[in-house]
Design a protein around this motif. Structure first.
Motif, mmCIF file in Angstrom:
data_model
loop_
_atom_site.group_PDB
_atom_site.id
_atom_site.type_symbol
_atom_site.label_atom_id
_atom_site.label_comp_id
_atom_site.label_asym_id
_atom_site.label_seq_id
_atom_site.Cartn_x
_atom_site.Cartn_y
_atom_site.Cartn_z
ATOM 1 N N LEU A 49 0.826 -1.210 0.000
ATOM 2 C CA LEU A 49 0.000 0.000 0.000
ATOM 3 C C LEU A 49 0.859 1.257 0.000
ATOM 4 N N ARG A 50 1.965 1.206 0.774
ATOM 5 C CA ARG A 50 2.864 2.362 0.776
ATOM 6 C C ARG A 50 3.422 2.600 -0.622
ATOM 7 N N GLY A 51 3.701 1.516 -1.307
ATOM 8 C CA GLY A 51 4.221 1.617 -2.677
ATOM 9 C C GLY A 51 3.207 2.289 -3.589
ATOM 10 N N LEU A 52 1.970 1.910 -3.425
ATOM 11 C CA LEU A 52 0.902 2.516 -4.240
ATOM 12 C C LEU A 52 0.770 4.001 -3.929
ATOM 13 N N LYS A 53 0.800 4.296 -2.624
ATOM 14 C CA LYS A 53 0.596 5.658 -2.164
ATOM 15 C C LYS A 53 1.715 6.585 -2.678
ATOM 16 N N SER A 54 2.956 6.074 -2.609
ATOM 17 C CA SER A 54 4.074 6.926 -3.011
ATOM 18 C C SER A 54 4.226 7.001 -4.521
ATOM 19 N N GLY A 55 3.482 6.182 -5.240
ATOM 20 C CA GLY A 55 3.572 6.212 -6.695
ATOM 21 C C GLY A 55 4.654 5.312 -7.248
ATOM 22 N N LYS A 56 5.378 4.592 -6.352
ATOM 23 C CA LYS A 56 6.410 3.678 -6.838
ATOM 24 C C LYS A 56 5.749 2.564 -7.648
ATOM 25 N N VAL A 57 4.587 2.137 -7.181
ATOM 26 C CA VAL A 57 3.809 1.144 -7.919
ATOM 27 C C VAL A 57 2.512 1.822 -8.361
ATOM 28 N N THR A 58 2.182 1.706 -9.639
ATOM 29 C CA THR A 58 0.877 2.194 -10.105
ATOM 30 C C THR A 58 0.091 0.992 -10.593
ATOM 31 N N PRO A 59 -1.233 1.084 -10.528
ATOM 32 C CA PRO A 59 -2.035 -0.065 -10.978
ATOM 33 C C PRO A 59 -1.676 -0.469 -12.410
ATOM 34 N N LYS A 60 -1.370 0.532 -13.248
ATOM 35 C CA LYS A 60 -1.073 0.219 -14.643
ATOM 36 C C LYS A 60 0.225 -0.581 -14.756
ATOM 37 N N LYS A 61 1.242 -0.038 -14.039
ATOM 38 C CA LYS A 61 2.539 -0.733 -14.080
ATOM 39 C C LYS A 61 2.413 -2.128 -13.475
ATOM 40 N N ALA A 62 1.583 -2.179 -12.421
ATOM 41 C CA ALA A 62 1.467 -3.450 -11.719
ATOM 42 C C ALA A 62 0.865 -4.527 -12.613
#
Lengths: 560, 357
Positions: free
Chosen positions: B301-314
């Protein structure tokens, strides 16, 4: 009071091997060391260990090379034992897990070494001593019944009223407490005394403690004048470049680009015995054919690169880190430097000293297998064979003996010595000043070339320093890891060693092995084919002689 | 000769006072070592400074310290180079990290290192009775391979620098695990699988290493402890298929499989694949891993929040354009009968040529 059947003092190869053998012999064992065992100086033995293991090789050939190397001062019965037992000792190490170099068939492979007529040196890259030391420590950890006293400093040996060994007084370095150990037998394995020279290849811990402690309770020291100068040490720092480099084919050159060993040892060249090569180098340097920094050059670039990485890795590091030289690309400047104590506490072939119950093994002992000059890769063998024999013998010899009760007073006496040093205000010189002067004097007058005048100067200096050492003060007044006060005790040990070395060198009026007297340049078998023994008789050192044991090899002229 | 300033961390356990800095000046050629500097202070000025040292040649492993914050042996760190890296011109010398300090620069290695060495059963457990009057016959390469771990002098410098140890003081640690490889990699040892299982299943074992390279960087003997840990993992996973509760096995497999498929790390897939054999979407998660998966959700979740992981990239992780080449590397390596492992004694062909040039 900790009590053990067998107490081993020193935990390098000789000490650990003795402890393991004594434990296997059923004795309860304690092993004491002033450093953690894997910090011991056996680590520094880079090149390898000799054994006539190949079917084409024979123990007799190994023995003859050793005897010739010793300049016929080695006792041939002891040398025979060492060389006969070498193969099984080596195999035992291999079975315990030492990662010895293999040949293409997966069998143990060898390299050539100085003074040897066959390639019989077995090795682990150039970390042989380290590899064996760590594997022995593995075995020591496996033997839970062997008590390890790591970072305990032994200050004195204790005898009972009949003069039999009864234990030792030690200081737990961690908290400064003094402890009396009771033991039916004590095995000294405290190493050599190179620190009395400056520079030296020896580690800071090599201060001749055991030699001095044995001497102080009356054990005779033998062959003390025989101090080996290793031919390839770094100028200034004194760090060692393994003989393995020459074993792998490296050459020596003077500043004029001459491969000068042609003049001194046309057959063996760089692989003549160490005393011969060191004298050759020193002659070149003294006669002005060395480099301005008082050195000659060792050229390792002739060894194939792959081979250097595989077999001389540590030397690549030492060159890079300590001399700023890439040994794969350019020669490195080296000179003879203090390296090894051939003499030590006199023992028989089972490690027994003349003091009942006291044994010695390894560099602190003089069996004598090295005589006037030790061959490369025989020191590891000496530590292991005679370490094992001492441990095994002690484990049997103590059976049936009562538990000794060393006098409590001995602890008090040692404590008083320490208290006196710690409480003293500084009026005289620092420990470091006395040590520095000692090192310079020994390296100047008791080195590769010696003469009576220089030796007398050295003796006068040592005796003056002994007096000065009585008044040293220390900066550290604490109990926890007070290395300062231990340094003051080590200084006294070193001065005892130095005195014996110089007396031996003055006494021996001939040139043999490491002892080269410019005023007596020839070997004189008629008068000096004998060991010089030095004992403390209460009033000072007393010189006596003992026979050299000859078995099947008559002394002959020594040529390489 | 040059003047250098040393700032030495002092601690006297008998004084009741906290640690403090002692300032000293030394006079040495710059190519001499930091240890030479400390010894000069002891010789001339204050012999009460506590430091273990003996060989002065990086062989005995006594003088591990932190110089300007970096773990190293004092004897093979040049004082001139240390001065260049020093802030404010003074070389700081502190005791090693991750260890209790006994006095000044002396630490308690027994408590944090030797205890762990004993933990890995540090002696050979021979597969069979040793041959009589003969050595074990083993490949030369295997001996050279374990000799790299054998080159360890147990100075503790890697332990001092270990980031995992900082977080988990119970981590067996780089030096003790390198020691373990010395037996696992030794063909004479008969307990390879038991050793690996033990070290894989211990939550403070081989999967506690975070692969940060700190130990490789500081090791004065080029033992590369982390590489030895990775070799233990390769053997545990690849050779023995040891499935451990820490999901080390799954994580290792997932990593390799993702690289084979995409060429770069598909981070969104890594987590689910580590905990199951397939993707989270397909619901092939192993039941035992549910707890750990839930525990890792905050990180995701932290990754999502910080933008390191985006749903698209994921969801849409691109393959490398030349992914075929990556596959070729895989098939080349997998086609070999033996795994080729280079170390400091076995130098690769190209390595040699590069150095030559």
């Amino acid at each position: 009071m900790p009590q053990h059947d067998v107490l081993v003092i020193g935990a390098g190869l000789a000490g650990q091997r003795a402890a393991l053998a004594a434990a296997e012999g059923g004795a309860s064992v304690g092993i004491i060391s002033k450093v953690h065992p894997v910090r011991s100086h056996s680590n520094a033995a880079q090149g390898g260990i000799n054994a006539a293991l190949n079917p084409e090789d024979t123990w007799e050939s190994h023995a003859f090379d050793t005897i010739k190397g010793s300049d016929y001062l080695g006792d041939q019965d002891a040398i025979e034992i060492m060389c006969r037992e070498a193969p099984e000792e080596l195999l035992e190490l291999e079975h315990w897990g030492v990662t010895f170099h293999r040949n293409e068939e997966g069998r143990l492979g060898t390299r050539a070494f100085g003074g040897a007529s066959a390639a019989r040196t077995y090795y682990v890259a150039d970390i042989t001593g380290q590899a064996i030391l760590h594997v022995l420590y593995e075995q020591l950890m496996r033997h839970e019944e062997v008590y390890r006293y790591e970072e305990w400093f032994t200050t004195a040996l204790v005898q009972d009223e009949e003069g039999r060994i009864a234990g030792a007084v030690t200081r737990n370095m961690r908290d400064g407490s003094m402890e009396l150990f009771s033991a039916r037998a004590v095995i000294l394995a405290t190493g050599g005394n190179g620190q009395i020279y400056d520079p030296t290849t020896n580690a800071l811990i090599c201060t001749g403690d055991g030699i001095a402690m044995a001497y102080r309770i009356g054990a005779p020291l033998m062959d003390m004048e025989m101090i080996q100068y290793h031919p390839t040490t770094l100028a200034g720092l004194g760090l060692l470049i393994t003989e393995g480099a020459r074993g792998e084919g490296a050459h020596l050159y003077n500043a004029q680009g001459e491969r000068f060993m042609e003049k001194y040892a046309p057959n063996k060249m760089e692989l003549a015995s160490r005393d011969v090569v060191s004298r050759a180098e020193q002659t070149e340097i003294n006669e002005g054919r060395g480099f301005p920094d008082g050195t000659v050059a060792l050229d390792i670039t002739v060894v194939p690169r792959k081979r250097i990485h595989e077999a001389l890795r540590e030397i690549v590091n030492v060159g890079r880190d300590f001399a700023g030289v890439d040994i794969t690309q350019e020669p490195i400047h080296i000179k003879p430097g203090n390296h090894y104590t051939m003499g030590g506490v006199r023992t028989d072939v089972n490690g027994q000293t003349p003091i009942p119950g006291l044994y010695a093994a390894g560099e602190c002992a003089c069996v004598s297998v090295h005589g006037g000059n030790r061959l490369g890769a025989n020191s590891l063998l000496d530590t292991l064979v005679f370490g094992r024999r001492s441990g095994a013998h002690a484990a049997q010899a103590i059976k049936g003996l009562p538990v000794p009760e060393p006098a409590r007073a001995s602890v008090g006496a040692e404590q008083e010595v320490i208290d006196a040093i710690v409480s003293r205000d500084r009026t005289g010189r620092r420990v470091s000043e006395i040590k520095a002067e000692l090192g310079q004097v020994m390296d100047r007058y008791v080195a590769v070339f010696r003469d009576e005048q220089g030796l007398n100067t050295a003796l006068e200096t040592v005796r003056r320093l002994q007096e000065e050492a009585q008044t040293v003060a220390v900066d550290d007044k604490g109990s926890v890891f007070n290395q300062d006060v231990l340094g003051a005790l080590e200084l006294q040990f070193m001065l005892d060693n130095a005195e014996a070395i110089v007396i031996g060198a003055i006494e021996r009026k001939e040139s043999r092995g490491a002892q080269y007297r410019t005023d007596f340049p020839d070997r004189n078998d008629d008068e000096w084919l004998k060991h010089i023994n030095i004992s403390a008789n209460g009033e000072g050192p007393e010189v006596s002689y003992s026979e050299v044991t000859l078995t099947q090899w008559e002394p002959e002229e020594r040529k390489y | 000769m040059a003047d250098f300033k040393l700032k030495i961390r002092r601690f006297d356990p008998e004084s009741g006072e906290p640690a403090y800095w002692g300032d000293f000046d030394v006079d040495l050629p710059p190519e001499r070592s930091v240890l030479d500097g400390i010894l000069q202070v002891k010789d001339r000025e204050d012999a009460s400074i506590g430091i273990r040292c003996s060989c002065r040649a990086a062989i005995c492993g006594s003088c591990g310290v932190r110089i300007n914050g970096k773990s190293a042996l004092a004897c093979n760190t040049r004082i001139g180079e240390a001065a260049e890296r020093a802030r404010d011109g003074a070389i700081t010398i502190e005791p090693m990290g991750n260890m209790p300090v006994v006095k000044d620069l002396i630490t308690d290695m027994e408590a944090v290192h030797w205890k762990k060495v004993r933990r890995v059963v540090p002696w050979l457990l021979p597969a069979e009775e040793p041959p009589e009057h003969s050595e074990y016959i083993v490949p030369a390469e295997a001996m050279l391979d374990v000799t790299q771990a054998m080159a360890c002098i147990h100075c503790g410098v890697c332990v001092s620098a270990c980031l995992s140890m900082e977080v988990d003081p119970h981590f067996i640690g780089p030096a003790a695990l390198a020691k373990a490889y010395r037996f696992v990699g030794d063909p004479r040892d008969g307990a390879e699988e038991e050793r690996l299982k033990d070290l894989a299943e211990d939550p403070h074992g081989i999967y506690d290493c975070t692969h940060c390279f700190a130990c490789v960087e500081v090791c004065p003997k080029d033992v590369a402890p982390m590489n030895q840990i990775m070799r233990l993992r390769r053997r545990a996973t690849g050779d023995h298929g040891i499935k451990d509760d820490n999901n080390g096995y799954g994580h290792e497999k997932a990593f390799v499989n993702l690289i084979e498929k995409y060429g770069t790390l598909h981070e969104a897939q890594l987590l689910p694949r580590s905990f199951g054999d397939g993707s989270l979407v397909k619901g092939q998660i192993e039941p035992g891993a549910v707890k750990q998966l839930i525990e890792s959700l905050p990180t995701a979740l932290r990754g999502l929040k910080s933008g390191k992981v985006t749903p698209k990239k994921a969801l849409l992780h691109p393959k490398l354009p030349d992914q075929d080449q990556v596959r070729r590397v895989f098939s080349e390596v997998e086609s070999k009968d033996d795994r080729v492992e280079l170390n400091l004694y076995i130098v690769g062909e190209s390595g040699g040529e590069e150095a030559e040039a």
